[in-house]
Design a protein around this motif. Structure first.
Motif, short mmCIF file in Angstrom:
data_model
loop_
_atom_site.label_atom_id
_atom_site.label_comp_id
_atom_site.label_asym_id
_atom_site.label_seq_id
_atom_site.Cartn_x
_atom_site.Cartn_y
_atom_site.Cartn_z
N GLY A 133 0.80 -1.23 0.00
CA GLY A 133 0.00 0.00 0.00
C GLY A 133 0.83 1.27 0.00
O GLY A 133 0.71 2.11 -0.88
N ASN A 134 1.70 1.42 1.00
CA ASN A 134 2.42 2.69 1.13
C ASN A 134 3.51 2.89 0.08
O ASN A 134 3.77 4.02 -0.34
CB ASN A 134 3.00 2.83 2.53
CG ASN A 134 1.91 3.11 3.55
OD1 ASN A 134 1.00 3.89 3.27
ND2 ASN A 134 1.97 2.46 4.69
N ALA A 135 4.14 1.81 -0.35
CA ALA A 135 5.14 1.94 -1.41
C ALA A 135 4.46 2.37 -2.70
O ALA A 135 5.03 3.12 -3.50
CB ALA A 135 5.89 0.62 -1.61
N GLY A 210 18.14 4.10 -0.29
CA GLY A 210 17.38 5.24 0.23
C GLY A 210 17.04 5.04 1.70
O GLY A 210 17.16 5.95 2.53
N LYS A 211 16.65 3.81 2.04
CA LYS A 211 16.23 3.57 3.42
C LYS A 211 17.41 3.51 4.38
O LYS A 211 17.23 3.63 5.60
CB LYS A 211 15.41 2.29 3.49
CG LYS A 211 13.94 2.50 3.09
CD LYS A 211 13.10 1.42 3.69
CE LYS A 211 11.66 1.49 3.26
NZ LYS A 211 10.92 0.28 3.68
N LYS A 212 18.62 3.36 3.84
CA LYS A 212 19.78 3.36 4.75
C LYS A 212 19.90 4.71 5.45
O LYS A 212 20.47 4.80 6.54
CB LYS A 212 21.06 3.00 4.01
CG LYS A 212 21.78 4.17 3.36
CD LYS A 212 23.11 3.81 2.74
CE LYS A 212 23.78 5.06 2.15
NZ LYS A 212 25.01 4.80 1.42
N PHE A 231 13.76 -0.46 17.32
CA PHE A 231 12.56 -1.27 17.06
C PHE A 231 12.04 -0.91 15.68
O PHE A 231 11.77 0.27 15.40
CB PHE A 231 11.46 -0.94 18.09
CG PHE A 231 11.69 -1.55 19.44
CD1 PHE A 231 12.83 -1.26 20.16
CD2 PHE A 231 10.74 -2.41 19.98
CE1 PHE A 231 13.04 -1.81 21.43
CE2 PHE A 231 10.93 -2.96 21.24
CZ PHE A 231 12.08 -2.67 21.96
N TYR A 232 11.85 -1.93 14.87
CA TYR A 232 11.48 -1.67 13.47
C TYR A 232 10.32 -2.58 13.04
O TYR A 232 10.46 -3.81 13.04
CB TYR A 232 12.70 -1.93 12.58
CG TYR A 232 12.44 -1.59 11.14
CD1 TYR A 232 12.39 -0.26 10.73
CD2 TYR A 232 12.19 -2.59 10.20
CE1 TYR A 232 12.11 0.06 9.42
CE2 TYR A 232 11.91 -2.27 8.88
CZ TYR A 232 11.88 -0.95 8.50
OH TYR A 232 11.60 -0.62 7.21
N PRO A 233 9.16 -1.98 12.68
CA PRO A 233 8.05 -2.80 12.17
C PRO A 233 8.46 -3.42 10.84
O PRO A 233 8.75 -2.69 9.89
CB PRO A 233 6.91 -1.78 11.96
CG PRO A 233 7.37 -0.48 12.52
CD PRO A 233 8.86 -0.54 12.65
N THR A 234 8.48 -4.73 10.79
CA THR A 234 9.13 -5.42 9.67
C THR A 234 8.12 -6.12 8.77
O THR A 234 7.38 -7.01 9.21
CB THR A 234 10.13 -6.46 10.22
OG1 THR A 234 11.06 -5.75 11.05
CG2 THR A 234 10.88 -7.16 9.10
N GLY A 235 8.10 -5.70 7.51
CA GLY A 235 7.32 -6.41 6.49
C GLY A 235 8.32 -7.07 5.58
O GLY A 235 8.75 -8.20 5.78
N GLY A 236 8.77 -6.31 4.56
CA GLY A 236 9.83 -6.80 3.67
C GLY A 236 11.21 -6.65 4.29
O GLY A 236 12.18 -7.23 3.78
N GLY A 237 11.33 -5.86 5.34
CA GLY A 237 12.59 -5.74 6.06
C GLY A 237 13.61 -4.81 5.43
O GLY A 237 14.76 -4.76 5.87
N VAL A 238 13.19 -4.05 4.43
CA VAL A 238 14.14 -3.22 3.68
C VAL A 238 14.83 -2.19 4.59
O VAL A 238 16.03 -1.96 4.48
CB VAL A 238 13.43 -2.48 2.52
CG1 VAL A 238 14.44 -1.74 1.67
CG2 VAL A 238 12.66 -3.46 1.68
N ASN A 374 8.18 4.97 14.06
CA ASN A 374 6.79 5.05 13.62
C ASN A 374 6.87 5.26 12.11
O ASN A 374 7.10 6.37 11.63
CB ASN A 374 6.03 6.19 14.28
CG ASN A 374 4.60 6.24 13.72
OD1 ASN A 374 3.99 5.18 13.49
ND2 ASN A 374 4.09 7.42 13.46
N THR A 375 6.69 4.17 11.37
CA THR A 375 7.02 4.18 9.94
C THR A 375 6.01 4.96 9.09
O THR A 375 6.30 5.26 7.93
CB THR A 375 7.13 2.73 9.44
OG1 THR A 375 6.08 1.98 10.04
CG2 THR A 375 8.46 2.14 9.82
N GLY A 376 4.85 5.27 9.68
CA GLY A 376 3.86 5.99 8.87
C GLY A 376 2.90 6.78 9.73
O GLY A 376 2.81 6.61 10.95
C1 LIG Z 1 3.90 1.85 7.48
C2 LIG Z 1 4.77 0.68 7.15
N1 LIG Z 1 5.59 0.19 8.11
C3 LIG Z 1 6.41 -0.85 7.88
C4 LIG Z 1 6.42 -1.50 6.66
C5 LIG Z 1 7.39 -2.60 6.43
O1 LIG Z 1 8.52 -2.11 5.76
P1 LIG Z 1 9.77 -2.96 5.34
O2 LIG Z 1 9.47 -3.50 3.99
O3 LIG Z 1 10.96 -2.04 5.31
O4 LIG Z 1 9.92 -4.02 6.37
C6 LIG Z 1 5.60 -1.04 5.62
C7 LIG Z 1 5.59 -1.69 4.31
O5 LIG Z 1 4.70 -1.56 3.51
C8 LIG Z 1 4.76 0.08 5.88
O6 LIG Z 1 3.96 0.57 4.92
#
Ligand SMILES: Cc1ncc(COP(=O)(O)O)c(C=O)c1O
Ligand SMILES: [Zn+2]
Length: 426
Positions: A133-135, A210-212, A231-238, A374-376
């Motif tokens: 979604g956010n990407a 970019g994320k570095k 602390f990092y919310p991890t989806g793809g882990g980039v 807080n990634t978003g």
């Molecule tokens: C708000 C938010 N947090 C965390 C993540 C996970 O990011 P990453 O792929 O760097 O683990 C995403 C991925 O879509 C996201 O949108």
């Protein structure tokens, strides 16, 4: 800005030229890292020149304040990065890295700013992305800024904001019945025939790059010192992979004091926790997570492409991978909104839930200096968080109030079209 020496495969260490656009390692399909001549960079890249140069710039440099360690190209920028780091009002050693301040409201802006910058540099005209979604929203915005076509594939049940921003920015949007993994399959099948470049996370080298900048920033904002834990919310882990690369580079450049790297805490949602499960079971790769469900939609990544890298980094750092269910995530989200005034994304709230648990268990001490991402922005999740709170909107009319008008599609009519609305109908 340095020129890229070569791209290096994260699996087999093959060196690949960066003269043309690259995706995965041609030999083993590993993700590629951008490498510079670090001996030369030690002479040219000076940490103490970063802040004065940024202060003297006529526009906000954002993450491009680290131009000394980023590829030498003209950026496609919307002001991403150099986000605030906020001290918690309740825990003096807890800091929140507020990625909501990015364009498009999430940290995805960093990776896509750099990836679209490089796509324009290579002359690519059509980019495609599978996204949670956010990407997608970030690609739509940066592609619009660069004058490049964006082709977006995301689940049909993404937050409304992700659909809206992608459509508004003029991307070609396909909503898919399925998850990001299904979207990735569609992009892979169609990209050659359509002439798309696949800008999926880890399938090209520049989203990591970019994320570095998150790693550089959190260290600079901590006085060029490592915190004890991140602390990092991890989806793809980039982001986790990118920050670890930043730490390695900063050590090579002598930018950070010798103390050990932070413990990396990868936080997932229990409805989609392939990394946490693999971590607990001592595995080196994850298994595809069936039926991923959580309102933390960015964490619905059932099989991260970089799973082996994520697990390696978490273990090497002495960290943990944990998961929290939607009730725990919502409780922490509301706790932070009510006590700190910060309306977190569900992903960020998974990380704050993890902090509470690790303090309660004694794994962390309140004396430990911690940075939580807080990634978003919470506001990007207005619909899904409202649903998680069982908050109906608009609420049913009270006695004496009119029902809110909707059109035949069920879409609420803007106030000016409503009889008796705030603005009188024309
Ligand atoms: C708000 C938010 N947090 C965390 C993540 C996970 O990011 P990453 O792929 O760097 O683990 C995403 C991925 O879509 C996201 O949108
Ligand atoms: Zn390789």
């Amino acid at each position: 800005m340095p020129s890229i020496a070569y791209l290096e495969c994260s699996r087999c260490q093959a060196h690949i030229s960066a003269e043309t656009a690259q995706s995965l390692c041609p030999q083993c399909a590993g993700a590629l890292y951008v490498r510079y001549d670090m001996a030369a960079l030690r002479q040219t890249a000076k940490r103490d020149e970063i802040a004065p140069r940024a202060a003297a710039a006529s526009t906000s440099l954002g993450m491009w304040r680290y131009a000394a360690v980023l590829p030498d190209v003209e950026p496609v920028t919307l002001g991403e990065g150099f986000t605030p780091i906020l001290r918690s009002r309740r825990y003096p050693n807890l800091f929140l890295k507020e990625e909501a301040a990015n364009p498009t409201g999430t940290f995805k802006a960093r990776g896509l700013s750099l990836a679209v910058t490089m796509a324009r540099h290579y002359g690519l005209k059509k980019l495609a992305v599978p996204s949670a979604g956010n990407a997608a929203g970030a690609l739509a915005a940066y592609a619009a800024a660069a004058g490049i076509e964006a082709h977006i594939f995301m689940p049909r049940d993404v937050p409304l904001a992700n659909y809206l921003e992608s459509v508004a920015c003029g991307a070609n949007v396909t909503l898919v019945d399925g998850l990001i993994s299904d979207c990735a399959r569609i992009v892979a099948q169609r990209k050659d025939a359509e002439g798309w470049f696949d800008i999926s996370s880890l399938k090209e080298p520049f989203r990591i790059e970019g994320k570095k900048t998150m790693g550089y920033e959190l260290v600079e904002q901590s006085g060029w010192r490592y915190p004890d834990a991140v602390f990092y919310p991890t989806g793809g882990g980039v982001g986790l992979i990118g920050m670890w690369k930043a730490f390695e580079e900063m050590e090579a450049l002598g930018w950070v004091s010798g103390k050990r790297r932070p413990k990396m805490i990868a936080v997932q949602a229990s409805g989609c926790a392939p990394i946490a499960k693999a971590f607990r079971q001592g595995e080196t790769v994850s298994q595809m997570w069936p039926d991923a469900t959580t309102f933390a939609s960015g964490l619905r990544v059932p099989k991260p492409y970089g799973d082996a890298l994520i697990l390696e980094i978490v273990r090497e750092s002495g960290g943990l991978a944990l998961d929290f269910d939607d009730q725990q995530i919502l409780a922490s989200l509301l706790d932070w909104a009510r006590h700190e005034g910060l309306f977190l994304s569900p992903e960020g709230a998974a990380a704050t839930a993890a902090y509470d648990q690790l303090i309660a268990s004694g794994w962390l001490s309140p004396e430990d200096k911690v940075v939580i991402f807080n990634t978003g922005a919470g506001l990007k999740y207005a619909d899904v968080t409202a649903a998680a709170m069982h908050l109906a909107f608009p609420p049913p009319a009270a006695p004496g109030q009119k029902e809110i008008e909707k059109d035949h599609r069920g879409i609420i009519l803007p106030a000016r079209h409503r009889a008796g609305g705030i603005i009188t109908p024309q």
